[in-house]
Design a protein around this motif. Structure first.
Motif, PDB file in Angstrom:
ATOM      1  N   TYR A 111      -8.738   0.956   4.452  1.00  0.00           N
ATOM      2  CA  TYR A 111     -10.530   0.838   4.113  1.00  0.00           C
ATOM      3  C   TYR A 111     -10.782  -0.926   4.469  1.00  0.00           C
ATOM      4  CZ  TYR A 111     -14.641   1.441   1.952  1.00  0.00           C
ATOM      5  OH  TYR A 111     -16.361   2.212   1.731  1.00  0.00           O
ATOM      6  N   GLY A 116     -12.531  -1.133  -3.976  1.00  0.00           N
ATOM      7  CA  GLY A 116     -12.648  -1.454  -2.507  1.00  0.00           C
ATOM      8  C   GLY A 116     -13.073  -2.612  -2.495  1.00  0.00           C
ATOM      9  N   ARG A 126     -11.942   8.469  -0.053  1.00  0.00           N
ATOM     10  CA  ARG A 126     -12.178   7.130   0.128  1.00  0.00           C
ATOM     11  C   ARG A 126     -10.847   5.941  -0.443  1.00  0.00           C
ATOM     12  NH1 ARG A 126     -14.239   3.171  -2.883  1.00  0.00           N
ATOM     13  NH2 ARG A 126     -14.627   1.599  -2.229  1.00  0.00           N
ATOM     14  N   ASP A 127     -10.537   7.258  -1.708  1.00  0.00           N
ATOM     15  CA  ASP A 127      -9.268   5.959  -2.702  1.00  0.00           C
ATOM     16  C   ASP A 127      -8.553   6.677  -1.737  1.00  0.00           C
ATOM     17  OD1 ASP A 127     -11.509   5.813  -4.191  1.00  0.00           O
ATOM     18  OD2 ASP A 127     -11.278   8.187  -5.222  1.00  0.00           O
ATOM     19  N   PRO A 148      -7.726   0.757  -7.642  1.00  0.00           N
ATOM     20  CA  PRO A 148      -8.519   1.348  -7.122  1.00  0.00           C
ATOM     21  C   PRO A 148      -9.370   2.270  -7.538  1.00  0.00           C
ATOM     22  CG  PRO A 148      -6.051   2.206  -6.988  1.00  0.00           C
ATOM     23  CD  PRO A 148      -6.243   1.173  -7.913  1.00  0.00           C
ATOM     24  N   GLN A 161     -10.691  -5.011   1.019  1.00  0.00           N
ATOM     25  CA  GLN A 161      -9.994  -4.638   0.254  1.00  0.00           C
ATOM     26  C   GLN A 161      -8.954  -6.014   0.511  1.00  0.00           C
ATOM     27  OE1 GLN A 161      -8.991  -1.213   1.374  1.00  0.00           O
ATOM     28  NE2 GLN A 161      -6.803  -2.059   0.511  1.00  0.00           N
ATOM     29  N   SER A 191     -12.753   4.636  -7.772  1.00  0.00           N
ATOM     30  CA  SER A 191     -14.118   4.315  -8.569  1.00  0.00           C
ATOM     31  C   SER A 191     -14.773   4.463  -9.013  1.00  0.00           C
ATOM     32  CB  SER A 191     -14.747   3.775  -6.120  1.00  0.00           C
ATOM     33  OG  SER A 191     -14.666   6.004  -6.122  1.00  0.00           O
ATOM     34  N   TYR A 214       1.370  -0.641   0.210  1.00  0.00           N
ATOM     35  CA  TYR A 214      -0.011  -0.022   0.498  1.00  0.00           C
ATOM     36  C   TYR A 214       1.239   1.810  -0.414  1.00  0.00           C
ATOM     37  CZ  TYR A 214      -3.810  -3.321   0.725  1.00  0.00           C
ATOM     38  OH  TYR A 214      -4.420  -4.502   1.230  1.00  0.00           O
ATOM     39  N   GLN A 244      -7.673   6.456   1.291  1.00  0.00           N
ATOM     40  CA  GLN A 244      -7.644   4.789   2.311  1.00  0.00           C
ATOM     41  C   GLN A 244      -7.550   4.212   1.679  1.00  0.00           C
ATOM     42  OE1 GLN A 244     -12.321   6.679   3.953  1.00  0.00           O
ATOM     43  NE2 GLN A 244     -10.587   6.494   5.915  1.00  0.00           N
ATOM     44  N   VAL A 245      -8.073   3.354   0.968  1.00  0.00           N
ATOM     45  CA  VAL A 245      -7.768   2.147  -0.183  1.00  0.00           C
ATOM     46  C   VAL A 245      -6.890   2.117  -0.753  1.00  0.00           C
ATOM     47  CG1 VAL A 245      -7.917   1.180  -2.346  1.00  0.00           C
ATOM     48  CG2 VAL A 245      -9.947   1.952  -0.716  1.00  0.00           C
TER      49      VAL A 245
END
Length: 337
Positions: free
Chosen positions: A51, A108, A42-43, A60, A54, A62, A10, A45-46
């Motif tokens: 998140y 996600g 949110r992206d 990634p 996942q 959305s 990540y 966090q992913v």
């Protein structure tokens, strides 16, 4: 096809360009050639690994928009050439959410849109308003739908009502535009005088700097002590109690984010005295998306786009979003977008 994915770790630097087979549609699927994607917190966090639901490898992000280039043999809602957005929650068609309907979420629990082509079920796709570009259309799926769902599905916003928006991110900008188009009044809060100046330039908006005073007291002053009909809380933390204090008797606070802290502080006696409804929501159904698109079409509204990056600059785009200096949406344009 080219994709940008997280493979074994990540972080922004872990985003890796790769190749995957170009998708083929099932009988009721469409294949969209992606032209643009917009970013949400949110992206971030992913990509940072913060998140839930996942697993890697993962494509990634959305929110995106593009043009349908292939359709399945049983597709009836679209034709090749239609300009569309995949829905963030593709299986939530209408009505209240169910565990089954919200299980799949793009970027996600399933792959997102940072790919040259995306295959989606025809029930999980919505037409872009005809006057919007792909860059503008890509901003709609989460931020726009969240604002619409909060104000009109849960909030039943009426002309003349007052809505408080917080900050200058996507949800707040969409809520501001939709409220003004409905004939409502907007009070905007921000910690930045420069952002408040830019907000004034976007429309007839009352502004409050939330660092120089208790902004809830100022909202009460601006509404002659009555309070706002609806507050869109994107901050969380200690700000949630101020949102409640700024809301009228019987008003609504929509809790849609936690930019400050996921731990909200609530003055329960104040909630009871003011009989405030707290609505937690995460985006909305396809029906909400269609309502949003129709409103943008009818009112000839244009999303507020802060800055556009190229596909090769996704890491830079995410780093820019994380600084919090934007007003509106941060977008990534694919080749041809």
């Amino acid at each position: 096809m080219k994709v940008l994915e997280l493979r074994s770790g990540y972080g922004f630097d872990a985003l890796t360009m790769g190749d995957r087979p170009e998708p083929s549609p099932g009988p009721r699927d469409v294949v969209v050639k992606m032209q643009a994607a917009s970013l949400n917190h949110r992206d971030l966090q992913v990509v940072r690994g913060d998140y839930p639901q996942q697993k890697l490898p993962l494509i990634p992000v959305s929110d995106g928009a593009g043009e349908i280039v292939k359709i399945g043999s049983e597709v009836s809602r679209f034709v090749v050439g239609d300009r569309v957005c995949p829905c963030y929650v593709p299986d939530w068609i209408s009505g209240p959410p169910t565990p089954e309907a919200i299980q799949r979420r793009l970027g996600g629990s399933v792959d997102g849109v940072l790919a040259e082509y995306v295959c989606a079920p025809e029930h999980g796709v919505v037409n872009i308003p005809s006057h919007l570009s792909a860059i503008e259309g890509a901003t709609l799926p989460i931020a726009g739908v969240t604002a619409w769902h909060a104000l009109f599905v849960q909030g039943n916003l009426q002309p003349g009502e007052t809505v408080v928006v917080q900050g200058t991110g996507g949800v707040s900008m969409f809520a501001m535009q939709l409220t003004l188009a409905r004939g409502g009044r907007v009070i905007a809060t921000s910690a930045s005088d420069e952002k408040l100046r830019r907000l004034r330039a976007l429309g007839q908006v009352d502004v409050v700097n939330r660092t120089t005073s208790d902004w809830s007291v100022e909202v009460l002053r601006l509404t002659d002590g009555r309070g706002a009909d609806h507050v869109i809380d994107v901050v969380g933390g200690g700000n949630l109690s101020r949102s409640i204090a700024a809301t009228k008797l019987g008003g609504i606070v929509s809790v849609v984010g936690y930019l400050d802290s996921p731990r909200g502080e609530i003055d329960i006696p104040l909630v009871l005295r003011r009989m405030v409804s707290l609505h937690g929501l995460s985006v909305g159904s396809r029906s909400s998306f269609e309502g949003l698109a129709e409103a943008f079409e009818h009112n000839r509204l244009y999303p507020v786009v802060d800055r556009v990056f190229r596909f090769s600059e996704v890491r830079e785009a995410m780093a820019y979003l994380s600084l919090g200096k934007h007003v509106g949406k941060v977008v990534v344009a694919f080749d041809g977008g």
